[in-house]
Design a protein around this motif. Structure first.
Motif, PDB file in Angstrom:
ATOM      1  N   ILE A  20      62.095  76.130  53.544  1.00  0.00           N
ATOM      2  CA  ILE A  20      61.507  74.995  52.841  1.00  0.00           C
ATOM      3  C   ILE A  20      61.299  73.816  53.784  1.00  0.00           C
ATOM      4  CG2 ILE A  20      62.414  75.626  50.585  1.00  0.00           C
ATOM      5  CD1 ILE A  20      64.550  73.514  50.905  1.00  0.00           C
ATOM      6  N   VAL A  21      61.991  73.781  54.911  1.00  0.00           N
ATOM      7  CA  VAL A  21      61.792  72.695  55.867  1.00  0.00           C
ATOM      8  C   VAL A  21      60.764  73.069  56.921  1.00  0.00           C
ATOM      9  CG1 VAL A  21      64.123  71.803  55.535  1.00  0.00           C
ATOM     10  CG2 VAL A  21      63.691  73.446  57.364  1.00  0.00           C
ATOM     11  N   LEU A  22      60.280  74.301  56.908  1.00  0.00           N
ATOM     12  CA  LEU A  22      59.399  74.765  57.977  1.00  0.00           C
ATOM     13  C   LEU A  22      58.083  73.999  58.012  1.00  0.00           C
ATOM     14  CD1 LEU A  22      58.947  76.792  60.254  1.00  0.00           C
ATOM     15  CD2 LEU A  22      58.051  78.398  58.559  1.00  0.00           C
ATOM     16  N   SER A  23      57.472  73.790  56.850  1.00  0.00           N
ATOM     17  CA  SER A  23      56.185  73.089  56.817  1.00  0.00           C
ATOM     18  C   SER A  23      56.321  71.670  57.332  1.00  0.00           C
ATOM     19  CB  SER A  23      55.630  73.076  55.389  1.00  0.00           C
ATOM     20  OG  SER A  23      55.333  74.373  54.952  1.00  0.00           O
ATOM     21  N   GLY A  24      57.376  70.974  56.885  1.00  0.00           N
ATOM     22  CA  GLY A  24      57.574  69.600  57.326  1.00  0.00           C
ATOM     23  C   GLY A  24      57.813  69.502  58.819  1.00  0.00           C
ATOM     24  N   ILE A  25      58.649  70.394  59.347  1.00  0.00           N
ATOM     25  CA  ILE A  25      58.934  70.382  60.791  1.00  0.00           C
ATOM     26  C   ILE A  25      57.668  70.690  61.582  1.00  0.00           C
ATOM     27  CG2 ILE A  25      60.164  71.578  62.640  1.00  0.00           C
ATOM     28  CD1 ILE A  25      62.498  71.943  60.734  1.00  0.00           C
ATOM     29  N   THR A  26      56.925  71.690  61.139  1.00  0.00           N
ATOM     30  CA  THR A  26      55.715  72.081  61.871  1.00  0.00           C
ATOM     31  C   THR A  26      54.675  70.968  61.843  1.00  0.00           C
ATOM     32  OG1 THR A  26      56.122  74.384  61.282  1.00  0.00           O
ATOM     33  CG2 THR A  26      53.931  73.840  62.070  1.00  0.00           C
ATOM     34  N   LEU A  27      54.443  70.383  60.656  1.00  0.00           N
ATOM     35  CA  LEU A  27      53.473  69.302  60.558  1.00  0.00           C
ATOM     36  C   LEU A  27      53.893  68.099  61.389  1.00  0.00           C
ATOM     37  CD1 LEU A  27      52.680  69.519  56.757  1.00  0.00           C
ATOM     38  CD2 LEU A  27      51.012  69.783  58.581  1.00  0.00           C
ATOM     39  N   GLY A  28      55.183  67.781  61.314  1.00  0.00           N
ATOM     40  CA  GLY A  28      55.662  66.595  62.013  1.00  0.00           C
ATOM     41  C   GLY A  28      55.714  66.762  63.513  1.00  0.00           C
ATOM     42  N   VAL A  29      56.263  67.890  63.967  1.00  0.00           N
ATOM     43  CA  VAL A  29      56.477  68.098  65.402  1.00  0.00           C
ATOM     44  C   VAL A  29      55.255  68.720  66.064  1.00  0.00           C
ATOM     45  CG1 VAL A  29      57.946  69.194  67.127  1.00  0.00           C
ATOM     46  CG2 VAL A  29      58.953  68.344  65.006  1.00  0.00           C
ATOM     47  N   GLY A  30      54.660  69.696  65.410  1.00  0.00           N
ATOM     48  CA  GLY A  30      53.565  70.438  66.026  1.00  0.00           C
ATOM     49  C   GLY A  30      52.335  69.607  66.298  1.00  0.00           C
ATOM     50  N   ILE A  31      52.110  68.560  65.491  1.00  0.00           N
ATOM     51  CA  ILE A  31      50.906  67.753  65.689  1.00  0.00           C
ATOM     52  C   ILE A  31      50.965  66.946  66.973  1.00  0.00           C
ATOM     53  CG2 ILE A  31      51.651  65.655  64.487  1.00  0.00           C
ATOM     54  CD1 ILE A  31      48.828  65.601  63.210  1.00  0.00           C
ATOM     55  N   ASP A  32      52.168  66.822  67.567  1.00  0.00           N
ATOM     56  CA  ASP A  32      52.288  66.098  68.836  1.00  0.00           C
ATOM     57  C   ASP A  32      51.402  66.708  69.911  1.00  0.00           C
ATOM     58  OD1 ASP A  32      54.117  64.639  67.493  1.00  0.00           O
ATOM     59  OD2 ASP A  32      55.810  65.042  68.827  1.00  0.00           O
ATOM     60  N   PHE A  33      51.305  68.037  69.947  1.00  0.00           N
ATOM     61  CA  PHE A  33      50.455  68.689  70.938  1.00  0.00           C
ATOM     62  C   PHE A  33      49.002  68.215  70.785  1.00  0.00           C
ATOM     63  CE2 PHE A  33      53.789  71.996  70.070  1.00  0.00           C
ATOM     64  CZ  PHE A  33      54.429  71.894  71.296  1.00  0.00           C
ATOM     65  N   ALA A  34      48.557  68.183  69.535  1.00  0.00           N
ATOM     66  CA  ALA A  34      47.173  67.791  69.270  1.00  0.00           C
ATOM     67  C   ALA A  34      46.936  66.330  69.643  1.00  0.00           C
ATOM     68  CB  ALA A  34      46.847  68.011  67.790  1.00  0.00           C
ATOM     69  N   ILE A  35      47.861  65.452  69.303  1.00  0.00           N
ATOM     70  CA  ILE A  35      47.685  64.028  69.587  1.00  0.00           C
ATOM     71  C   ILE A  35      47.580  63.777  71.084  1.00  0.00           C
ATOM     72  CG2 ILE A  35      48.784  61.759  69.434  1.00  0.00           C
ATOM     73  CD1 ILE A  35      47.624  62.693  66.811  1.00  0.00           C
ATOM     74  N   HIS A  36      48.468  64.377  71.855  1.00  0.00           N
ATOM     75  CA  HIS A  36      48.426  64.179  73.305  1.00  0.00           C
ATOM     76  C   HIS A  36      47.139  64.757  73.898  1.00  0.00           C
ATOM     77  CE1 HIS A  36      52.247  62.300  74.252  1.00  0.00           C
ATOM     78  NE2 HIS A  36      52.848  63.105  73.398  1.00  0.00           N
ATOM     79  N   TYR A  37      46.753  65.945  73.452  1.00  0.00           N
ATOM     80  CA  TYR A  37      45.553  66.587  73.995  1.00  0.00           C
ATOM     81  C   TYR A  37      44.311  65.765  73.641  1.00  0.00           C
ATOM     82  CZ  TYR A  37      42.422  70.342  75.455  1.00  0.00           C
ATOM     83  OH  TYR A  37      41.465  71.076  76.108  1.00  0.00           O
ATOM     84  N   LEU A  38      44.145  65.469  72.348  1.00  0.00           N
ATOM     85  CA  LEU A  38      42.937  64.775  71.915  1.00  0.00           C
ATOM     86  C   LEU A  38      42.902  63.335  72.426  1.00  0.00           C
ATOM     87  CD1 LEU A  38      42.695  66.097  68.243  1.00  0.00           C
ATOM     88  CD2 LEU A  38      41.316  66.788  70.214  1.00  0.00           C
ATOM     89  N   GLY A  39      44.064  62.696  72.496  1.00  0.00           N
ATOM     90  CA  GLY A  39      44.114  61.341  73.034  1.00  0.00           C
ATOM     91  C   GLY A  39      43.637  61.296  74.470  1.00  0.00           C
ATOM     92  N   ARG A  40      44.087  62.246  75.269  1.00  0.00           N
ATOM     93  CA  ARG A  40      43.665  62.318  76.668  1.00  0.00           C
ATOM     94  C   ARG A  40      42.180  62.666  76.772  1.00  0.00           C
ATOM     95  NH1 ARG A  40      43.902  60.372  81.558  1.00  0.00           N
ATOM     96  NH2 ARG A  40      43.972  61.921  83.240  1.00  0.00           N
ATOM     97  N   TYR A  41      41.698  63.539  75.909  1.00  0.00           N
ATOM     98  CA  TYR A  41      40.290  63.938  75.925  1.00  0.00           C
ATOM     99  C   TYR A  41      39.392  62.751  75.604  1.00  0.00           C
ATOM    100  CZ  TYR A  41      36.103  66.727  75.051  1.00  0.00           C
ATOM    101  OH  TYR A  41      34.836  67.250  75.099  1.00  0.00           O
ATOM    102  N   VAL A  42      39.771  61.979  74.574  1.00  0.00           N
ATOM    103  CA  VAL A  42      38.984  60.798  74.196  1.00  0.00           C
ATOM    104  C   VAL A  42      38.950  59.796  75.342  1.00  0.00           C
ATOM    105  CG1 VAL A  42      38.932  58.797  72.658  1.00  0.00           C
ATOM    106  CG2 VAL A  42      39.332  61.071  71.719  1.00  0.00           C
ATOM    107  N   ALA A  43      40.091  59.596  76.032  1.00  0.00           N
ATOM    108  CA  ALA A  43      40.152  58.657  77.152  1.00  0.00           C
ATOM    109  C   ALA A  43      39.240  59.109  78.289  1.00  0.00           C
ATOM    110  CB  ALA A  43      41.586  58.519  77.641  1.00  0.00           C
ATOM    111  N   LEU A  44      39.257  60.387  78.622  1.00  0.00           N
ATOM    112  CA  LEU A  44      38.400  60.902  79.694  1.00  0.00           C
ATOM    113  C   LEU A  44      36.935  60.847  79.292  1.00  0.00           C
ATOM    114  CD1 LEU A  44      40.529  63.992  80.798  1.00  0.00           C
ATOM    115  CD2 LEU A  44      40.136  61.903  82.124  1.00  0.00           C
ATOM    116  N   GLU A  45      36.675  61.117  78.017  1.00  0.00           N
ATOM    117  CA  GLU A  45      35.304  61.048  77.512  1.00  0.00           C
ATOM    118  C   GLU A  45      34.760  59.629  77.642  1.00  0.00           C
ATOM    119  OE1 GLU A  45      33.293  63.134  73.671  1.00  0.00           O
ATOM    120  OE2 GLU A  45      34.722  61.520  73.229  1.00  0.00           O
ATOM    121  N   ALA A  46      35.625  58.642  77.364  1.00  0.00           N
ATOM    122  CA  ALA A  46      35.220  57.231  77.483  1.00  0.00           C
ATOM    123  C   ALA A  46      34.934  56.853  78.936  1.00  0.00           C
ATOM    124  CB  ALA A  46      36.302  56.326  76.910  1.00  0.00           C
TER     125      ALA A  46
END
Length: 779
Positions: A674-700
């Motif tokens: 029952i905690v799996l979804s919360g942990i995955t959503l909370g922790v797993g999105i860090d990969f996306a934020i770092h990747y997309l944040g860096r991509y947007v910066a390089l794109e700029a």
């Protein structure tokens, strides 16, 4: 404002460190106030039907917290019906009677072959006598007890096994003195082991709801203390592999240690207990807290290659300016993921989400305060890795693999997207096969004595789990009404036809037995008598000849409330759910009309059945609340809503993949997942934020898509790799946990983090590349 904060950190590092020390000392001083709560009632919110019916059950019939001692003698041809074993059963019964932490004042509170009574008839009428007043001295006397038990089958399956090889002694936890289940267990095991040491060949097992909850309360604080060193060792190894420097290991280690202190200090200050669920926090928060440190230090070392002639202050300033935003973004999205758990109906889940969010906030504050302050006091130190050209390492095996992932997906983006889409489609099939199930004793591994004891009960007796049904006759002496007793008897007969029901027991059983013995022991007379007066007379005769306390767990003092025991041969929540539904159906069918009564399911099985619904609703609420919030937050932070949608794609894909795998493998959703979804959503999105944040910066900066993906793969991708390694490695330590749910969540979260990372590194170059091509085609 953020720039002024960075300047303050660089110029006044000692003041920042003093503030951290002051807060740490204050919160650490509250740690002795922490307490552990293992009572299953915490999962039943006050005011709910489950909690109200449980409280009513205990008000009417006493505690349902049981201690069970199982005595098995499978090597003897007569089973337990030999003088030596029966003497041991009597000795154990007397030992339990003397224990202050157990309730034994009423005969219904201590059931064993030494305390239960037989109902027989003689020339003077009804006679109540013990099955075993004294332990037998001969085989013939022992077999006579067996004959009496088998001729009065009320206790077969409950007190003695169906095959005659075992017996159960049942007692209850005392109302006073507090919960001592763990101490009772260890004292009882020591006593029983002593019996074996004296030469008694019987095999003894101990369990019961009081024992299970007591041991959980005993093991929970030990679990974190036992596993934390292994988690920290795993983190140290990962950090060393990542940076190859002492400060690259010690600084994140310090952040983790202080985060733990702050989080649990706050929990103690808040006045909330540590639940079984909260025992995951020491492992969980280590893996989360160290992630920001990894990204910050990775940028710190990259900046030294990017600006080889810059001084210490310039490097720290550059690191903090670039990493402040993504660290804040990941901390916020992670906290939101866990705060979504507050929508759960389970209080432990709500508090788990809040305290984890506090831990994440603590890690964020400590990362932004502690790391730059320490670095400002230390000289620059380059990482002990090969010098990289243009601050991009292309020589290591890891970097080559990361660069290959970016180039391969850029070359074949549609094939990559189609592969992920196919897996997602297959995942929907697996999810449709998933089931929900849980059981209290599955907290323990299959080899644990308590788990084994439950198996013995389910194999040899009526069952280890009880579904209680309360029958309210709405007026005193209602339970003496033959019409109502016949309805109860019919209800029992219909329930016993259900698969999974081992036996049932109620006052009706006793009344039927009395009627039989008062009619020359004719089998056809084993039924409810026609007259209310005759029922009342039987009960009066019993009270004269026997102990009226024998009925205290079957009927209340005014004979208004009746209590039906339904023994289930499994503690599965899925079985409990089916039997509660069947009981409700039969109650509506049988107890309608006259006499007018009301019925209520109650007890632990009723609670377990409702937990299943909480599990399912909790998963969906977390997803439905958290996912849109994360989309909005990520879209706002990254500047485009489309990127917000893209940010949640890897975590949603990972959740689908894991639950589909569980569905295909036949693994049930339970308290661990029952905690799996919360942990995955909370922790797993860090990969996306770092990747997309860096991509947007390089794109700029005007960097093209393919070059941006290569730069991200070799820099941010490397940090994400070690982040995934730390997260999965930290959770894999849970495979050594004592509790099976913790083992399960360790394996599932580790797998989920790996899937999140791989999805981010392979899916994003493909999707972002297709989007870039589309934009170019429009120009």
């Amino acid at each position: 404002m953020y720039e002024r904060f960075i300047e303050f950190l660089i110029r006044r590092p000692g003041l920042c460190l003093a503030a951290v020390v002051l807060v740490t000392v204050g919160l650490a001083s509250r740690l002795p106030d922490l307490r552990v709560e293992s009572d299953q009632r915490v999962y039943m919110a006050p005011g709910t039907e489950t909690r109200e019916n449980l409280d009513l059950l205990e008000d009417l019939f006493g505690s349902i917290e049981t201690v069970l001692v199982i005595v098995m003698r499978e090597d003897h041809p007569d089973g337990i019906y030999n003088p030596e074993t029966l003497a041991v059963i009597d000795e154990i019964t007397e030992w339990l009677r003397r224990r202050e932490e157990l309730e034994t004042s009423r005969s219904s509170d201590l059931r064993s072959l030494s305390t239960i009574n037989d109902i027989v008839g003689d020339e003077q009428g009804l006679l109540v006598r013990p099955f075993m007043e004294f332990p037998p001295e001969t085989r013939e006397e022992a077999l006579a007890i067996r004959s009496a038990i088998e001729s009065n089958s009320m206790y077969v399956g409950q007190v003695v096994s169906y095959d005659g090889k075992g017996a159960i002694i049942v007692t209850k936890e005392a109302d006073t003195g507090g919960r001592q289940g763990a101490k009772t267990y260890f004292d009882l095991r020591e006593y029983l082991d002593g019996l074996n040491a004296r030469g008694h060949p019987e095999v003894f097992h101990v369990t019961g709801s009081s024992i299970v909850q007591g041991l959980v309360g005993e093991y929970v604080p030990q679990e974190g203390q036992r596993l934390l060193p292994f988690v920290l060792l795993t983190i140290v190894v990962c950090l060393f592999l990542s940076f190859r420097t002492l400060r690259g290991v010690l600084i994140p280690y310090l952040v983790v240690a202080l985060t733990e202190l702050w989080m649990f200090g706050f929990l103690a200050l808040w006045g909330k207990p540590v639940y079984t669920l909260t025992a995951l926090l020491p492992v969980l928060i280590v893996s989360i807290a160290v992630a920001d440190s990894i990204h910050l230090l990775a940028k710190y070392y990259d900046a030294q290659y990017e600006f080889p002639d810059a001084g210490r202050d310039v490097i720290i300033r550059e690191t903090m300016l670039e990493m402040g935003r993504p660290v804040f973004m990941t901390s916020l999205t992670t906290a939101v993921g866990f705060l979504a758990m507050t929508s759960s109906e389970l209080v432990p889940m709500q508090e788990f989400g809040i305290i984890t969010a506090v831990g994440i906030a603590s890690a964020f504050v400590l990362t932004l305060l502690l790391i730059p302050a320490i670095l400002a006091l230390l000289p620059l130190q380059r990482p002990r890795m090969s010098r990289r050209r243009q601050h991009v390492d292309t020589g290591s095996l890891l970097s080559r693999a990361l660069l290959a992932s970016a180039s391969s997906t850029n070359l074949r983006p549609w094939m990559t997207v189609a592969s992920f889409a196919t897996i997602a489609l297959l995942a929907t099939i697996g999810i449709s096969r998933s089931t929900v199930d849980s059981a209290a004793e599955t907290n323990f591994k299959p080899s644990h004595p308590v788990r084994i004891a439950h198996g013995v009960i389910n194999d040899h007796f009526s069952g280890s789990t009880v579904l209680d049904v309360l029958v309210d006759g709405l007026e005193p002496d209602a339970m003496k009404n033959p019409a109502l007793l016949r309805k109860i008897d019919l209800f029992q007969a219909e329930m016993e036809k259900s698969e999974g029901v081992g036996a049932t027991f109620s006052l009706a059983e006793t009344v039927k037995r009395m009627n039989r013995v008062m009619n020359e022991d004719r089998p056809e007379a084993e039924r409810i008598p026609e007259s209310r007066e005759l029922v009342a007379q039987y009960l009066l005769l019993y009270s004269i000849s026997g102990d009226p306390g024998d009925f205290d767990d079957l009927v209340d003092y005014d004979y208004r409330w009746g209590h039906i025991y339904i023994y289930l041969d499994s503690s599965s929540s899925a079985l409990a759910k089916r039997m509660v539904a069947r009981a409700r159906e039969l109650c509506d069918e049988i107890f309608s009309g006259e006499p007018r009564v009301e019925t209520r399911p109650a007890g632990w099985a009723h609670g377990i059945a409702n937990l299943e619904a909480y599990f399912v609703r909790g998963q969906w609420r977390t997803l439905l609340i958290c996912a849109p919030l994360l989309v909005a937050l990520a879209g706002f932070m990254l500047g485009r809503l489309s990127l917000g949608l893209l940010a949640v794609a890897p975590v949603l894909f990972s959740i689908m993949a894991i639950f589909a795998t569980m569905g295909f493998a036949g693994l049930s959703i339970d308290m661990a997942t029952i905690v799996l979804s919360g942990i995955t959503l909370g922790v797993g999105i860090d990969f996306a934020i770092h990747y997309l944040g860096r991509y947007v910066a390089l794109e700029a900066e005007g960097v093209g898509h393919q070059e941006a993906c290569s730069l991200i793969a070799a820099t941010t991708g490397r940090a994400l790799f070690f982040n995934a390694l730390v997260l999965s490695g930290g959770f894999l330590v849970l495979l050594g946990a004592r509790f099976d749910p913790h083992v399960k969540i360790g394996a599932l979260v580790s797998a989920t983090m790996v899937i999140c990372y791989l999805t981010t590194m392979y899916l994003y170059p493909a999707l972002l590349g297709l989007a870039a091509r589309r934009r170019e085609s429009r120009k």
